[in-house]
Design a protein around this motif. Sequence first.
Motif, PDB file in Angstrom:
ATOM      1  N   PRO A  56      81.995  23.284 -43.567  1.00  0.00           N
ATOM      2  CA  PRO A  56      82.495  22.428 -44.169  1.00  0.00           C
ATOM      3  C   PRO A  56      84.154  22.335 -43.879  1.00  0.00           C
ATOM      4  CG  PRO A  56      81.186  23.928 -45.571  1.00  0.00           C
ATOM      5  CD  PRO A  56      81.211  24.477 -44.166  1.00  0.00           C
TER       6      PRO A  56
ATOM      7  N   CYS B   6      70.063  17.215 -48.848  1.00  0.00           N
ATOM      8  CA  CYS B   6      70.238  18.450 -48.299  1.00  0.00           C
ATOM      9  C   CYS B   6      70.765  19.588 -49.118  1.00  0.00           C
ATOM     10  CB  CYS B   6      71.045  18.069 -46.969  1.00  0.00           C
ATOM     11  SG  CYS B   6      70.190  17.214 -45.874  1.00  0.00           S
TER      12      CYS B   6
ATOM     13  N   GLU C 189      72.440  22.234 -48.318  1.00  0.00           N
ATOM     14  CA  GLU C 189      73.885  22.534 -48.027  1.00  0.00           C
ATOM     15  C   GLU C 189      74.787  21.788 -48.763  1.00  0.00           C
ATOM     16  OE1 GLU C 189      71.502  23.176 -44.172  1.00  0.00           O
ATOM     17  OE2 GLU C 189      71.506  21.780 -45.869  1.00  0.00           O
ATOM     18  N   VAL C 190      74.827  20.532 -48.818  1.00  0.00           N
ATOM     19  CA  VAL C 190      75.641  19.418 -49.427  1.00  0.00           C
ATOM     20  C   VAL C 190      75.605  19.562 -51.021  1.00  0.00           C
ATOM     21  CG1 VAL C 190      76.183  17.146 -49.581  1.00  0.00           C
ATOM     22  CG2 VAL C 190      75.198  17.946 -47.440  1.00  0.00           C
TER      23      VAL C 190
ATOM     24  N   GLY D 227      77.941  14.388 -47.204  1.00  0.00           N
ATOM     25  CA  GLY D 227      77.147  15.408 -46.147  1.00  0.00           C
ATOM     26  C   GLY D 227      77.385  14.606 -44.787  1.00  0.00           C
ATOM     27  N   ARG D 228      77.127  15.210 -43.728  1.00  0.00           N
ATOM     28  CA  ARG D 228      77.230  14.600 -42.453  1.00  0.00           C
ATOM     29  C   ARG D 228      76.198  15.518 -41.562  1.00  0.00           C
ATOM     30  NH1 ARG D 228      78.400  16.347 -37.566  1.00  0.00           N
ATOM     31  NH2 ARG D 228      79.500  18.274 -38.269  1.00  0.00           N
ATOM     32  N   ARG D 229      75.224  14.694 -40.928  1.00  0.00           N
ATOM     33  CA  ARG D 229      74.116  15.183 -40.064  1.00  0.00           C
ATOM     34  C   ARG D 229      74.721  15.679 -38.948  1.00  0.00           C
ATOM     35  NH1 ARG D 229      68.954  15.821 -40.025  1.00  0.00           N
ATOM     36  NH2 ARG D 229      68.534  14.800 -42.201  1.00  0.00           N
TER      37      ARG D 229
ATOM     38  N   VAL E 143      80.468  18.018 -45.466  1.00  0.00           N
ATOM     39  CA  VAL E 143      79.686  19.257 -45.571  1.00  0.00           C
ATOM     40  C   VAL E 143      78.536  18.887 -44.211  1.00  0.00           C
ATOM     41  CG1 VAL E 143      78.120  20.972 -46.588  1.00  0.00           C
ATOM     42  CG2 VAL E 143      79.825  19.896 -47.699  1.00  0.00           C
TER      43      VAL E 143
ATOM     44  N   HIS F 144      74.911  19.300 -42.239  1.00  0.00           N
ATOM     45  CA  HIS F 144      73.794  19.835 -42.402  1.00  0.00           C
ATOM     46  C   HIS F 144      72.625  19.241 -41.180  1.00  0.00           C
ATOM     47  CE1 HIS F 144      72.284  15.725 -43.390  1.00  0.00           C
ATOM     48  NE2 HIS F 144      73.435  15.689 -44.189  1.00  0.00           N
TER      49      HIS F 144
END
Length: 299
Positions: free
Chosen positions: A130, A171, A173-174, A266-268, A296, A298
Amino acid sequence: MLRPVIVGVDGSAESLAAADWAAREAVRRERPLRLVHVWNWHPRQDGEPATAAQRHLARRALRQAEDRIRRSCPGVALDDAQVEGPATAALLGAADEADVLVLGSRGLSGFTGFLVGSVALGVVARAERPVVLVRAGEEAADEHVLAEDGGASTRTPYRDVVLGLDLGDPCDEVIEFAFEAARTRGARLKVVHAWQPPSPISLGPGDIGLVDESRQAEEWLGFMTAVLQVWREKYSGVEVTETVTEGRAQSVLVRAASGASLLVVGRRITERPAGPRTGPVAHAAIHHVGCPVAVVPHE
């Protein structure tokens, strides 16, 4: 060994604001703090890695940040490091060792957004940990609601943490990052999803596109509740509000984050032919949201 909160410092106003925010975050997370200064080093013919002047400027930038942090967060466990550039690669290396990496962004006047340098954008687009971007001028009181007399205070409750949740790709993680941020602040978590009427080729999760358009918001809200249920149980002490809004995600999140203490998006992690990208939602957030923005990554 606990991963530290790491912040990039270069002596600028935005990096000092980022250092202050990172120190407070390290205290909230009960983590050590590491200040990192990067030499934007271009090798000389003789191979000397850094001049005496560069070393002096690096030491001064680190000392300036350290002095501020010692005054504002005297109990934080603090160390520092000087690393050779190029800056983006060096900060990506730092991110690999971090619990979270913190960088600064310069504020622009009016409502035109924030200027985010190419280094910060490159790190956000490629980091696998992150990254939080903090605007110049961010102060501790900005994270808190106003006092009864309308003045700024650090003794009032924290403002909301806002999570921009993509229900098409929810996701863990986010979501976990946002819940943990709310928990450490004792803040309310405001979860926001923006939806648009589906196209004929994209019906959406749970075939929501098959539902009558007047009921689609209700269906999205039910889906959000189901997705968040396990996290509500895990973080039972966190107050959560759920909102679904019709509209473009970029615009909805910018509005929702007004008055927040932190926005989480989030960001893939993908490798595209043109190279890594932040994605349109994260891009809009880091350019136009006034509060600190956590991006974050993922799978």
